[in-house]
Enzyme design. Structure first.
Site, PDB file in Angstrom:
ATOM      1  N   CYS A   1     -21.971  20.419 -31.879  1.00  0.00           N
ATOM      2  CA  CYS A   1     -22.791  19.306 -32.352  1.00  0.00           C
ATOM      3  C   CYS A   1     -23.513  18.638 -31.181  1.00  0.00           C
ATOM      4  O   CYS A   1     -24.719  18.390 -31.244  1.00  0.00           O
ATOM      5  CB  CYS A   1     -21.907  18.296 -33.084  1.00  0.00           C
ATOM      6  SG  CYS A   1     -22.833  16.965 -33.893  1.00  0.00           S
ATOM      7  N   CYS A   2     -22.774  18.364 -30.110  1.00  0.00           N
ATOM      8  CA  CYS A   2     -23.402  17.773 -28.925  1.00  0.00           C
ATOM      9  C   CYS A   2     -24.471  18.700 -28.350  1.00  0.00           C
ATOM     10  O   CYS A   2     -25.505  18.239 -27.852  1.00  0.00           O
ATOM     11  CB  CYS A   2     -22.344  17.485 -27.858  1.00  0.00           C
ATOM     12  SG  CYS A   2     -21.217  16.124 -28.242  1.00  0.00           S
TER      13      CYS A   2
ATOM     14  N   CYS B   1     -18.827   9.096 -33.500  1.00  0.00           N
ATOM     15  CA  CYS B   1     -18.029   9.553 -32.359  1.00  0.00           C
ATOM     16  C   CYS B   1     -17.714   8.440 -31.366  1.00  0.00           C
ATOM     17  O   CYS B   1     -17.267   8.710 -30.249  1.00  0.00           O
ATOM     18  CB  CYS B   1     -18.764  10.682 -31.632  1.00  0.00           C
ATOM     19  SG  CYS B   1     -19.092  12.112 -32.687  1.00  0.00           S
TER      20      CYS B   1
ATOM     21  N   CYS C   1     -20.195  15.080 -23.263  1.00  0.00           N
ATOM     22  CA  CYS C   1     -20.966  15.702 -24.340  1.00  0.00           C
ATOM     23  C   CYS C   1     -21.636  16.996 -23.906  1.00  0.00           C
ATOM     24  O   CYS C   1     -22.098  17.762 -24.747  1.00  0.00           O
ATOM     25  CB  CYS C   1     -22.016  14.733 -24.861  1.00  0.00           C
ATOM     26  SG  CYS C   1     -23.240  14.254 -23.626  1.00  0.00           S
TER      27      CYS C   1
END
Length: 240
Positions: free
Chosen positions: A111-112, A197, A222
């Site tokens: 996702c990051c 997050c 991240c």
């Protein structure tokens, strides 16, 4: 590539020295946190030709968008935003679901990667130097952050003009100069990322304890400041 001159004892002097010594494009990436707001003020007050951009992940807090708008109004500028690639984002959601990052670290890193790392690559394309809001005392993993280093992965100079400032130093600067700050800072959020997050920190917790709080790794990042092995990038050659 030799590192550009980054001499000076204050962040303002460092930014001025960097701009004088780099012929090409310099990019500052802001996430609208306290450090980044201070640097934005320094860039605008100093009249430096440094591009200010941000990574809009699509999952930011409304408070972050509010301070974004306030910052543009305060300094009379438009901050260019870089967004996730739509096809990559669709594939991410197909693979992991909307909130799959809570379940596995691989999903969180994916996702990051889609929401931050790939857009950063586009933001820095063609730049010779990258200005960040990193501070050495933000976390143990960031303890070796230097004023300037060469980012071998991206092929540019990476500068951290606030590397030797404390959070108290930054907060004092912002208050003294009337710098817009994210309302979440006053609610216990020293480090602010995507809404799903990030949580407020508890008394006595480190600054970044509220980031990806469900993971046990103390060196949580991240991907913007780590190498291919997931380790925080250390300066190969640096000056203070």
């Amino acid at each position: 590539m030799s590192l550009p001159d980054f001499s000076g004892t204050t962040p303002q002097e460092r930014l001025a020295s960097l701009r004088r010594s780099v012929a090409g494009r310099i990019v500052f990436t802001t996430s609208f946190g306290l450090e980044d707001q201070a640097i934005t003020h320094m860039i605008r007050e100093g009249g430096h030709d440094i591009e200010i951009v941000t990574l809009d992940t699509g999952r930011l807090y409304s408070e972050t968008h509010a301070v974004w708008a306030e910052t543009e109004q305060r300094y009379g500028l438009r901050i260019r935003s870089f967004h996730p690639d739509p096809q990559a984002l669709a594939a991410l959601l197909d693979d992991w679901g909307a909130n799959g990052f809570y379940h596995t670290k691989d999903a969180r890193l994916a996702c990051c990667g889609v929401r931050k790392v790939e857009p950063l690559k586009r933001a820095l394309a063609g730049a010779e130097a990258w200005v960040t809001g990193l501070r050495a005392d933000q976390s143990q993993a960031r303890g070796d952050v230097m004023a300037i280093e060469f980012d071998t992965g991206r092929g540019l100079a990476k500068a951290a003009p606030l590397h030797d400032w404390s959070r108290e130093d930054v907060a004092r600067f912002c208050e003294t100069n009337g710098v817009p700050v994210n309302a979440l800072h006053a609610q216990g959020y020293p480090s602010i990322g995507c809404e799903p997050c990030t949580r407020a920190v508890k008394p006595g917790e480190p600054e970044r304890a509220g980031r990806w709080w469900w993971e046990q790794d103390d060196a949580k990042e991240c991907g913007l400041h780590v190498d291919a092995d997931g380790k925080f990038v250390r300066a190969k050659e640096a000056v203070q």
